[in-house]
Design a protein around this motif. Structure first.
Motif, short mmCIF file in Angstrom:
data_model
loop_
_atom_site.label_atom_id
_atom_site.label_comp_id
_atom_site.label_asym_id
_atom_site.label_seq_id
_atom_site.Cartn_x
_atom_site.Cartn_y
_atom_site.Cartn_z
N LEU A 1 0.83 -1.21 0.00
CA LEU A 1 0.00 0.00 0.00
C LEU A 1 0.86 1.26 0.00
N ARG A 2 1.91 1.26 0.79
CA ARG A 2 2.83 2.40 0.85
C ARG A 2 3.48 2.63 -0.51
N LYS A 3 3.93 1.56 -1.15
CA LYS A 3 4.57 1.67 -2.46
C LYS A 3 3.59 2.22 -3.49
N GLN A 4 2.38 1.68 -3.52
CA GLN A 4 1.38 2.15 -4.48
C GLN A 4 1.03 3.62 -4.24
N THR A 5 0.97 4.02 -2.99
CA THR A 5 0.65 5.41 -2.66
C THR A 5 1.76 6.34 -3.10
N ILE A 6 2.99 5.96 -2.87
CA ILE A 6 4.13 6.79 -3.28
C ILE A 6 4.16 6.93 -4.81
N ILE A 7 3.95 5.83 -5.50
CA ILE A 7 3.91 5.88 -6.97
C ILE A 7 2.78 6.80 -7.43
N SER A 8 1.63 6.69 -6.80
CA SER A 8 0.48 7.51 -7.16
C SER A 8 0.76 8.99 -6.90
N ILE A 9 1.40 9.29 -5.80
CA ILE A 9 1.75 10.68 -5.49
C ILE A 9 2.64 11.26 -6.59
N VAL A 10 3.65 10.52 -6.96
CA VAL A 10 4.57 11.00 -8.01
C VAL A 10 3.82 11.20 -9.33
N ILE A 11 2.96 10.25 -9.67
CA ILE A 11 2.22 10.35 -10.93
C ILE A 11 1.23 11.52 -10.90
N THR A 12 0.50 11.70 -9.81
CA THR A 12 -0.45 12.82 -9.75
C THR A 12 0.28 14.15 -9.74
N MET A 13 1.47 14.21 -9.18
CA MET A 13 2.27 15.43 -9.25
C MET A 13 2.67 15.71 -10.70
N ALA A 14 3.11 14.68 -11.40
CA ALA A 14 3.53 14.85 -12.79
C ALA A 14 2.35 15.24 -13.68
N ILE A 15 1.21 14.59 -13.48
CA ILE A 15 0.02 14.93 -14.26
C ILE A 15 -0.41 16.36 -13.96
N SER A 16 -0.39 16.73 -12.69
CA SER A 16 -0.77 18.10 -12.31
C SER A 16 0.18 19.12 -12.94
N ALA A 17 1.45 18.82 -12.94
CA ALA A 17 2.43 19.73 -13.55
C ALA A 17 2.19 19.85 -15.06
N GLY A 18 1.97 18.72 -15.70
CA GLY A 18 1.74 18.74 -17.14
C GLY A 18 0.49 19.51 -17.53
N PHE A 19 -0.60 19.27 -16.82
CA PHE A 19 -1.83 20.00 -17.13
C PHE A 19 -1.72 21.48 -16.77
N PHE A 20 -0.99 21.79 -15.72
CA PHE A 20 -0.77 23.20 -15.38
C PHE A 20 -0.08 23.89 -16.54
#
Length: 149
Positions: free
Chosen positions: A8-27
């Motif tokens: 769960l910790r690993k999946q959450t960390i991966i998700s955090i990185v991906i949502t940060m990248a998606i947020s940056a890209g859409f910004f």
């Protein structure tokens, strides 16, 4: 077998990185290099929290849950894999709930009276908000799949 908490910790960390990248890209796509960025029209930084909340949360719930389902189906994790439909439905429900968080951010921006942000500040806020979405949305989505085991 993988320890569920570590998984769960690993999946959450991966998700955090991906949502940060998606947020940056859409910004960058939506706001480009406009500086400063208006909180309200024409840029609508404030209102952009709604689509960001819905879309990023949907992905932060859907993809890790589907990966977890796949790991269960392959025998990497114990349990019975839930249906894809139940995973999609849960992702939609979590995305709808996240809209309330986006509405809260809009409310805070309204109360703050802030009219503009420098580009770097707006970028940092949106990327950090993306991280927050991954942090709070992914665990319940993955736990729901793991609980079937």
């Amino acid at each position: 077998m993988t320890d569920r908490r570590a998984y769960l910790r690993k999946q959450t960390i991966i998700s955090i990185v991906i949502t940060m990248a998606i947020s940056a890209g859409f910004f960058l796509l939506v706001f480009g290099r406009t500086d400063p960025i208006a909180v309200w029209g024409p840029d609508n930084l404030a209102l952009d929290f709604l689509p960001q909340s819905g879309a990023a949360s949907f992905m932060a719930a859907l993809m890790p849950a589907l990966q977890t389902r796949s790991a269960i189906a392959k025998g990497t994790l114990p349990g019975t894999p839930p249906s894809v439909e139940s995973i999609v439905l849960r992702a939609v429900m979590l995305a709808v709930l996240a809209l309330a968080l986006g509405g809260g951010v809009i409310g805070l921006l309204t109360l703050s009276g802030i009219a503009v942000f420098p580009w770097t500040t707006a970028f940092a806020i949106k990327v950090a908000y993306g991280a927050l979405l991954g942090l709070i949305i992914t665990p319940p989505a993955v736990r729901a799949v793991l609980m079937r085991g």
